[in-house]
Scaffold this motif. Structure first.
Motif, mmCIF file in Angstrom:
data_model
loop_
_atom_site.group_PDB
_atom_site.id
_atom_site.type_symbol
_atom_site.label_atom_id
_atom_site.label_comp_id
_atom_site.label_asym_id
_atom_site.label_seq_id
_atom_site.Cartn_x
_atom_site.Cartn_y
_atom_site.Cartn_z
ATOM 1 N N PHE A 1 41.399 52.745 34.005
ATOM 2 C CA PHE A 1 41.119 53.020 35.455
ATOM 3 C C PHE A 1 41.719 51.825 35.983
ATOM 4 O O PHE A 1 42.557 51.813 37.215
ATOM 5 C CB PHE A 1 39.585 52.973 35.711
ATOM 6 C CG PHE A 1 39.184 53.289 36.877
ATOM 7 C CD1 PHE A 1 39.973 53.833 37.985
ATOM 8 C CD2 PHE A 1 37.735 53.633 37.210
ATOM 9 C CE1 PHE A 1 39.744 54.264 39.191
ATOM 10 C CE2 PHE A 1 37.471 53.877 38.398
ATOM 11 C CZ PHE A 1 38.275 54.226 39.057
ATOM 12 N N GLY A 2 41.655 50.524 35.651
ATOM 13 C CA GLY A 2 42.157 49.365 36.189
ATOM 14 C C GLY A 2 43.701 49.194 36.105
ATOM 15 O O GLY A 2 44.413 48.760 37.155
ATOM 16 N N VAL A 3 44.267 49.496 35.135
ATOM 17 C CA VAL A 3 45.794 49.433 34.935
ATOM 18 C C VAL A 3 46.259 50.588 35.295
ATOM 19 O O VAL A 3 47.461 50.466 36.014
ATOM 20 C CB VAL A 3 45.958 49.212 33.264
ATOM 21 C CG1 VAL A 3 47.488 49.055 33.146
ATOM 22 C CG2 VAL A 3 45.483 47.839 32.847
ATOM 23 N N MET A 4 45.905 51.782 35.073
ATOM 24 C CA MET A 4 46.621 52.944 35.312
ATOM 25 C C MET A 4 46.206 53.616 36.753
ATOM 26 O O MET A 4 46.919 54.427 37.178
ATOM 27 C CB MET A 4 46.670 54.077 34.435
ATOM 28 C CG MET A 4 47.173 53.658 33.167
ATOM 29 S SD MET A 4 47.002 54.790 31.838
ATOM 30 C CE MET A 4 48.037 56.028 32.037
ATOM 31 N N ALA B 1 46.668 45.162 35.527
ATOM 32 C CA ALA B 1 45.460 45.687 36.183
ATOM 33 C C ALA B 1 45.445 45.158 37.491
ATOM 34 O O ALA B 1 44.577 45.530 38.235
ATOM 35 C CB ALA B 1 44.149 45.291 35.177
ATOM 36 N N GLU B 2 45.659 43.799 37.506
ATOM 37 C CA GLU B 2 45.911 43.081 38.837
ATOM 38 C C GLU B 2 46.727 43.649 39.796
ATOM 39 O O GLU B 2 46.354 43.674 40.822
ATOM 40 C CB GLU B 2 45.860 41.506 38.568
ATOM 41 C CG GLU B 2 45.067 40.884 38.420
ATOM 42 C CD GLU B 2 45.191 39.274 38.550
ATOM 43 O OE1 GLU B 2 45.782 38.797 39.387
ATOM 44 O OE2 GLU B 2 44.871 38.671 37.384
ATOM 45 N N HIS C 1 51.169 51.211 30.156
ATOM 46 C CA HIS C 1 50.173 52.325 30.524
ATOM 47 C C HIS C 1 50.081 53.071 29.224
ATOM 48 O O HIS C 1 48.879 53.378 28.756
ATOM 49 C CB HIS C 1 50.894 53.250 31.306
ATOM 50 C CG HIS C 1 51.031 52.584 32.910
ATOM 51 N ND1 HIS C 1 51.646 53.058 33.811
ATOM 52 C CD2 HIS C 1 50.158 51.487 33.351
ATOM 53 C CE1 HIS C 1 51.689 52.352 34.995
ATOM 54 N NE2 HIS C 1 50.795 51.296 34.657
ATOM 55 N N MET C 2 51.308 53.558 28.384
ATOM 56 C CA MET C 2 50.923 54.056 27.124
ATOM 57 C C MET C 2 50.030 53.207 26.067
ATOM 58 O O MET C 2 49.178 53.832 25.527
ATOM 59 C CB MET C 2 52.269 54.414 26.493
ATOM 60 C CG MET C 2 52.441 55.152 25.600
ATOM 61 S SD MET C 2 54.059 55.688 24.859
ATOM 62 C CE MET C 2 54.418 57.176 25.901
ATOM 63 N N LEU C 3 50.336 51.948 26.176
ATOM 64 C CA LEU C 3 49.590 51.345 25.072
ATOM 65 C C LEU C 3 48.079 51.183 25.332
ATOM 66 O O LEU C 3 47.267 51.619 24.567
ATOM 67 C CB LEU C 3 50.088 49.812 25.113
ATOM 68 C CG LEU C 3 49.378 48.768 24.220
ATOM 69 C CD1 LEU C 3 49.387 49.133 22.639
ATOM 70 C CD2 LEU C 3 49.787 47.346 24.677
ATOM 71 N N VAL C 4 47.912 50.910 26.682
ATOM 72 C CA VAL C 4 46.534 50.842 27.212
ATOM 73 C C VAL C 4 45.704 52.186 27.058
ATOM 74 O O VAL C 4 44.597 52.483 26.501
ATOM 75 C CB VAL C 4 46.361 50.559 28.788
ATOM 76 C CG1 VAL C 4 44.849 50.965 29.451
ATOM 77 C CG2 VAL C 4 46.662 49.175 28.927
ATOM 78 N N PHE C 5 46.471 53.559 27.347
ATOM 79 C CA PHE C 5 45.833 54.572 27.347
ATOM 80 C C PHE C 5 45.481 55.044 25.896
ATOM 81 O O PHE C 5 44.483 55.499 25.240
ATOM 82 C CB PHE C 5 46.599 55.889 27.955
ATOM 83 C CG PHE C 5 45.846 56.943 28.141
ATOM 84 C CD1 PHE C 5 45.255 57.317 29.293
ATOM 85 C CD2 PHE C 5 45.705 57.889 27.158
ATOM 86 C CE1 PHE C 5 44.600 58.495 29.528
ATOM 87 C CE2 PHE C 5 45.033 59.109 27.712
ATOM 88 C CZ PHE C 5 44.437 59.286 28.634
ATOM 89 N N ALA C 6 46.589 54.874 24.717
ATOM 90 C CA ALA C 6 46.448 55.131 23.402
ATOM 91 C C ALA C 6 45.164 54.140 22.890
ATOM 92 O O ALA C 6 44.424 54.672 22.026
ATOM 93 C CB ALA C 6 47.770 54.736 22.658
ATOM 94 N N GLY D 1 33.301 45.130 36.324
ATOM 95 C CA GLY D 1 34.372 44.918 37.348
ATOM 96 C C GLY D 1 35.590 45.638 36.523
ATOM 97 O O GLY D 1 35.973 45.700 35.411
ATOM 98 N N LEU D 2 36.243 46.312 37.610
ATOM 99 C CA LEU D 2 37.488 47.095 37.157
ATOM 100 C C LEU D 2 38.487 46.287 36.386
ATOM 101 O O LEU D 2 38.773 45.339 36.854
ATOM 102 C CB LEU D 2 38.085 47.775 38.244
ATOM 103 C CG LEU D 2 38.742 49.007 38.145
ATOM 104 C CD1 LEU D 2 37.910 49.961 37.701
ATOM 105 C CD2 LEU D 2 39.281 49.484 39.536
ATOM 106 N N GLY D 3 38.738 46.914 35.139
ATOM 107 C CA GLY D 3 40.021 46.124 34.600
ATOM 108 C C GLY D 3 39.520 44.829 33.709
ATOM 109 O O GLY D 3 40.417 44.362 33.116
#
Lengths: 286, 234
Positions: free
Chosen positions: A29-32, A173-174, A190-195, A234-236
């Protein structure tokens, strides 16, 4: 006293499982900027994966690396095939996409396995109780889940706070726009975070499988509480997700044990209070 | 000589609202260009279009003579375009060192050591998070971080806004150091005198169109133009 101690440990363990799910959710949510309603389904897929792997191989232990590896691969696929295309779309489009995924995952589960409740046996190695204090003993498997979750949380916090890739994730995220202006391809982040988020949710599902039944829609309750964790933390914020997950896990578990008539609204009331007093989350960095 | 970055008959809009019309501007290696105009005249929008944050509606942005349509900001940055945006864009949860290293692109003259030698104050605050820095320190970090990409062109949008006079002087001094190092500069700033004394050329925007493009002296000799378009007595 022993009941209270048992509930405390249950709350801690529940909170740490929530952290595994909520940390991925908050990063995605925070990054993407994507609201992933299907995150609870990933938890369910992890639990069913544990059921299948344990059933076919006869050992539960293979389910944990299978959940992590499967989650990384599945998350990479989902991000590249679907979520990347929806990142800049309206939140309503994202909600429709992820709601459709829930239906697809549930249907696939129904076709590939069935609609029954299943149990996954606690691994024999940990199928005993550990004396804690006085006459109170606690399940060794539950203690092992606590230890694994704490280790994963520590590794995640170290990774996000102490490595260059972790700094990139915090930066994205920021201020994702600034990330691009500095020459960094945010799609890789994004790919890393989602995976990673998918792998954590599936790992949580696999760990939870011997603790509860494996059943259709088992991720729904976790999803709602995980969103509450994201809001409170807090988001992210990974650190925020950690403390918020412990708080939610404790309040939910102790509430159900001691004031069951209020347990349902206690956690939601806590979230409402945070939204009123500190809308960015208790642990958001300003 | 091919321009590093060029807007050719560039128009851009937010929705149906046309905010840039038929803009012509070319930035060559070593150029120092002051982009001027009152608030809301399209300066920041032009920067956003140049760096790829806003698509062209008509015309084109050329990077090294090639049409950059569809090229995302990260690729433009890698081609040597660094931006210090209005508001600085510091990563608040990252330390000064992490902010600098995030942007580091080896192979040029700007290293962490050199940036810290230009901004010794940042060296003293190297382990502090971005949100623990003063406004001036944040601005130094924003410029230092942009330099870590080893750019050919540095774009500065309101780099001295809201800063104390002494810090402002320090920022202008640093911009001169960067210019002397051969980096082309496109600067937007409300301090008209500072921009005019630094720039080789100024471009004045009024309601999204260029009304003056030429030497600062040409602007300074026309007090009416100075007053009408920049709000200062010439």
């Amino acid at each position: 006293m022993t009941t209270f101690l048992a509930q405390l440990l249950n709350g801690l363990q529940y909170g740490l499982l929530l952290f595994l799910i909520g940390s991925g959710l908050t990063l995605i949510f925070g990054v993407m900027g994507v609201i992933n309603l299907a995150h609870g389904s990933l938890f369910m897929i992890g639990a069913y994966l544990a059921y299948v792997v344990a059933g076919y191989t006869g050992t539960f232990w293979l389910a944990l690396p299978a959940a992590i590896a499967g989650g990384l691969l599945f998350g990479t696929f989902l991000e590249a095939a679907l979520f990347r295309r929806f990142r800049d779309r309206e939140h309503l489009d994202q909600v429709l996409l992820t709601f459709a995924l829930i239906l697809i995952f549930e249907e696939a589960r129904s076709i590939l396995i069935d609609n029954q409740f299943h149990s996954v046996a606690v691994p024999a190695l940990l199928d005993f109780s550990v004396p804690i204090v006085g006459g109170f003993a606690y399940s060794a498997y539950r203690l092992a889940v606590l230890a694994v979750c704490l280790a994963v949380a520590a590794l995640m916090l170290l990774f996000v706070e102490r490595t260059n890739i972790g700094a990139s994730i915090r930066a994205a995220a920021e201020n994702p726009e600034m990330v691009g202006l500095l020459g960094v391809d945010a799609r890789r982040i994004h790919m890393l975070v989602f995976a990673a988020g998918t792998a954590l949710a599936m790992l949580a599902g696999a760990l939870a499988a011997p603790l509860q039944s494996v059943y259709p829609g088992m991720g729904d309750g976790f999803l709602i509480l995980s969103f509450i964790v994201v809001v409170i933390g807090g988001l992210g914020s990974i650190g925020g997700a950690f403390w918020a997950a412990l708080l939610v896990g404790m309040v939910d578990t102790l509430g159900k044990a001691y004031v069951p008539q209020l347990a349902g609204i206690a956690v939601c009331g806590m979230m409402a209070l945070v939204l009123l007093v500190r809308p960015a989350g208790l642990f958001a960095r300003g | 000589m091919t321009a590093i970055l060029e807007a050719r008959n560039l128009s851009a809009s937010y929705g149906t609202n046309l905010v840039l019309q038929d803009i012509q501007i070319a930035i060559h290696p070593g150029d120092v260009i002051g982009l001027m105009g009152r608030n809301g005249m399209g300066k920041t929008t032009l920067i956003r279009a140049l760096v790829g944050l806003l698509p062209a509606r008509d015309g084109a942005v050329l990077l090294d003579g090639q049409d950059a349509a569809g090229m995302p900001p990260f690729k433009r940055s890698r081609a040597g375009i660094a931006t210090v945006p209005e508001g600085r864009g510091i990563f608040a949860s990252l330390t000064v060192r992490e902010n600098l290293r995030f942007a580091a692109r080896p192979g040029g003259v700007w290293s962490e050591e050199r940036v810290l030698s230009v901004f010794p104050r940042l060296a003293e605050r190297i382990a502090h998070r971005g949100n623990h820095l003063s406004g001036g320190e944040q601005q130094m970090l924003a410029i230092g971080r942009a330099l870590m990409t080893n750019p050919r062109l540095l774009i500065l949008d309101e780099a001295t806004e809201g800063l104390a006079p002494l810090i402002r002087d320090e920022i202008w001094h640093t911009i001169r150091v960067v210019r002397d190092a051969g980096v082309a500069i496109l600067v937007v700033d409300k301090t008209v005198s500072a921009v005019l004394s630094l720039a080789d050329r100024v471009v004045v925007l009024v309601r999204g169109s260029v009304v003056y493009s030429g030497a600062p002296a040409g602007l300074q000799v026309d007090p009416a133009l100075m007053y009408r378009h920049l709000g200062v007595d010439g």
